[in-house]
Design a protein around this motif. Structure first.
Motif, PDB file in Angstrom:
ATOM      1  N   ILE A  31     -16.432  -6.149  19.017  1.00  0.00           N
ATOM      2  CA  ILE A  31     -15.792  -4.984  19.620  1.00  0.00           C
ATOM      3  C   ILE A  31     -15.437  -3.966  18.540  1.00  0.00           C
ATOM      4  O   ILE A  31     -15.563  -2.771  18.732  1.00  0.00           O
ATOM      5  N   PHE A  32     -15.003  -4.453  17.389  1.00  0.00           N
ATOM      6  CA  PHE A  32     -14.602  -3.607  16.284  1.00  0.00           C
ATOM      7  C   PHE A  32     -15.524  -3.851  15.099  1.00  0.00           C
ATOM      8  O   PHE A  32     -16.199  -4.880  15.015  1.00  0.00           O
ATOM      9  N   ASP A  33     -15.496  -2.928  14.162  1.00  0.00           N
ATOM     10  CA  ASP A  33     -16.228  -3.084  12.919  1.00  0.00           C
ATOM     11  C   ASP A  33     -15.699  -4.307  12.184  1.00  0.00           C
ATOM     12  O   ASP A  33     -14.484  -4.544  12.132  1.00  0.00           O
ATOM     13  N   GLU A  34     -16.597  -5.081  11.599  1.00  0.00           N
ATOM     14  CA  GLU A  34     -16.194  -6.318  10.924  1.00  0.00           C
ATOM     15  C   GLU A  34     -15.212  -6.053   9.790  1.00  0.00           C
ATOM     16  O   GLU A  34     -14.268  -6.801   9.587  1.00  0.00           O
ATOM     17  N   LYS A  35     -15.398  -4.964   9.066  1.00  0.00           N
ATOM     18  CA  LYS A  35     -14.480  -4.646   7.963  1.00  0.00           C
ATOM     19  C   LYS A  35     -13.076  -4.343   8.476  1.00  0.00           C
ATOM     20  O   LYS A  35     -12.099  -4.680   7.823  1.00  0.00           O
ATOM     21  N   GLU A  36     -12.969  -3.732   9.648  1.00  0.00           N
ATOM     22  CA  GLU A  36     -11.649  -3.467  10.240  1.00  0.00           C
ATOM     23  C   GLU A  36     -10.934  -4.776  10.563  1.00  0.00           C
ATOM     24  O   GLU A  36      -9.738  -4.921  10.309  1.00  0.00           O
ATOM     25  N   ILE A  37     -11.667  -5.710  11.129  1.00  0.00           N
ATOM     26  CA  ILE A  37     -11.089  -7.011  11.480  1.00  0.00           C
ATOM     27  C   ILE A  37     -10.695  -7.759  10.206  1.00  0.00           C
ATOM     28  O   ILE A  37      -9.608  -8.343  10.126  1.00  0.00           O
ATOM     29  N   LEU A  38     -11.564  -7.735   9.195  1.00  0.00           N
ATOM     30  CA  LEU A  38     -11.243  -8.397   7.929  1.00  0.00           C
ATOM     31  C   LEU A  38      -9.998  -7.784   7.294  1.00  0.00           C
ATOM     32  O   LEU A  38      -9.139  -8.505   6.783  1.00  0.00           O
ATOM     33  N   GLN A  39      -9.882  -6.471   7.345  1.00  0.00           N
ATOM     34  CA  GLN A  39      -8.701  -5.814   6.783  1.00  0.00           C
ATOM     35  C   GLN A  39      -7.451  -6.206   7.575  1.00  0.00           C
ATOM     36  O   GLN A  39      -6.387  -6.439   6.992  1.00  0.00           O
ATOM     37  N   ALA A  40      -7.575  -6.305   8.888  1.00  0.00           N
ATOM     38  CA  ALA A  40      -6.438  -6.729   9.712  1.00  0.00           C
ATOM     39  C   ALA A  40      -6.014  -8.154   9.350  1.00  0.00           C
ATOM     40  O   ALA A  40      -4.818  -8.444   9.242  1.00  0.00           O
ATOM     41  N   LYS A  41      -6.988  -9.030   9.137  1.00  0.00           N
ATOM     42  CA  LYS A  41      -6.675 -10.405   8.733  1.00  0.00           C
ATOM     43  C   LYS A  41      -5.996 -10.418   7.366  1.00  0.00           C
ATOM     44  O   LYS A  41      -5.008 -11.128   7.166  1.00  0.00           O
ATOM     45  N   TYR A  42      -6.540  -9.640   6.454  1.00  0.00           N
ATOM     46  CA  TYR A  42      -5.976  -9.574   5.101  1.00  0.00           C
ATOM     47  C   TYR A  42      -4.530  -9.098   5.155  1.00  0.00           C
ATOM     48  O   TYR A  42      -3.645  -9.679   4.521  1.00  0.00           O
ATOM     49  N   ASP A  43      -4.282  -8.045   5.917  1.00  0.00           N
ATOM     50  CA  ASP A  43      -2.920  -7.512   6.049  1.00  0.00           C
ATOM     51  C   ASP A  43      -1.987  -8.527   6.700  1.00  0.00           C
ATOM     52  O   ASP A  43      -0.826  -8.646   6.319  1.00  0.00           O
ATOM     53  N   LEU A  44      -2.503  -9.250   7.663  1.00  0.00           N
ATOM     54  CA  LEU A  44      -1.706 -10.259   8.354  1.00  0.00           C
ATOM     55  C   LEU A  44      -1.287 -11.383   7.409  1.00  0.00           C
ATOM     56  O   LEU A  44      -0.174 -11.897   7.497  1.00  0.00           O
ATOM     57  N   LEU A  45      -2.149 -11.700   6.471  1.00  0.00           N
ATOM     58  CA  LEU A  45      -1.883 -12.794   5.535  1.00  0.00           C
ATOM     59  C   LEU A  45      -0.915 -12.421   4.421  1.00  0.00           C
ATOM     60  O   LEU A  45      -0.436 -13.292   3.707  1.00  0.00           O
ATOM     61  N   GLN A  46      -0.613 -11.146   4.265  1.00  0.00           N
ATOM     62  CA  GLN A  46       0.275 -10.694   3.201  1.00  0.00           C
ATOM     63  C   GLN A  46       1.607 -11.442   3.203  1.00  0.00           C
ATOM     64  O   GLN A  46       2.186 -11.662   2.156  1.00  0.00           O
ATOM     65  N   PHE A  47       2.096 -11.799   4.365  1.00  0.00           N
ATOM     66  CA  PHE A  47       3.427 -12.388   4.482  1.00  0.00           C
ATOM     67  C   PHE A  47       3.379 -13.879   4.803  1.00  0.00           C
ATOM     68  O   PHE A  47       4.299 -14.422   5.388  1.00  0.00           O
ATOM     69  N   THR A  48       2.282 -14.521   4.424  1.00  0.00           N
ATOM     70  CA  THR A  48       2.151 -15.960   4.619  1.00  0.00           C
ATOM     71  C   THR A  48       1.906 -16.624   3.263  1.00  0.00           C
ATOM     72  O   THR A  48       1.777 -15.945   2.250  1.00  0.00           O
ATOM     73  N   THR A  49       1.814 -17.930   3.272  1.00  0.00           N
ATOM     74  CA  THR A  49       1.481 -18.661   2.053  1.00  0.00           C
ATOM     75  C   THR A  49       0.005 -19.071   2.047  1.00  0.00           C
ATOM     76  O   THR A  49      -0.402 -19.901   1.244  1.00  0.00           O
TER      77      THR A  49
END
Length: 128
Positions: A31-49
């Motif tokens: 549905i979305f560009d793969e890089k957009e999804i990867l960036q969303a995942k990366y941003d989501l992981l910022q506050f995890t271990t």
């Protein structure tokens, strides 16, 4: 199709770990560009271990780039904390890994009675 997707609106109210399956679903649906999804995942992981996973995503986003030092330092801190916590609970693990303790735990579980740390201290004298 992307105009009807509510992931961005609803995802901010979910636990980070629950958003990952949603992002995986969006990846599969293209549905979305793969890089957009990867960036969303990366941003989501910022506050995890989950730094190793974050590094993997970074490598996909920046195949020619070098790993960021802050992620490497964060990983080292997480590993150090893990080792510190592992050492702290080692006496408990040593106490419950014995055959006697395993049988006792199984018996306690089957009889629905309370299994306490105090009982382990009393019975095995290994926990400080």
């Amino acid at each position: 199709m992307a105009e009807y997707d509510l992931t961005a609106k609803l995802g901010r109210y979910f636990d980070r770990h629950l958003v990952f399956p949603l992002l995986e679903f969006l990846t599969e649906r293209n549905i979305f560009d793969e890089k957009e999804i990867l960036q969303a995942k990366y941003d989501l992981l910022q506050f995890t271990t989950m730094v190793d996973f974050q590094l993997d995503i970074y490598k996909k986003l920046h195949p020619d780039g070098q790993e960021p030092m802050e992620l490497i330092e964060k990983r080292e801190g997480i590993v150090a904390r893990f080792n510190e916590l592992s050492e702290a609970v080692q006496p408990l693990l040593d106490a419950v890994v014995t055959e006697d303790a395993a049988r006792l735990i199984e018996h306690q579980r089957n009889s629905d009675s309370m299994f306490t740390l105090d009982y382990l201290k009393e019975k095995f004298n290994k926990i400080s």
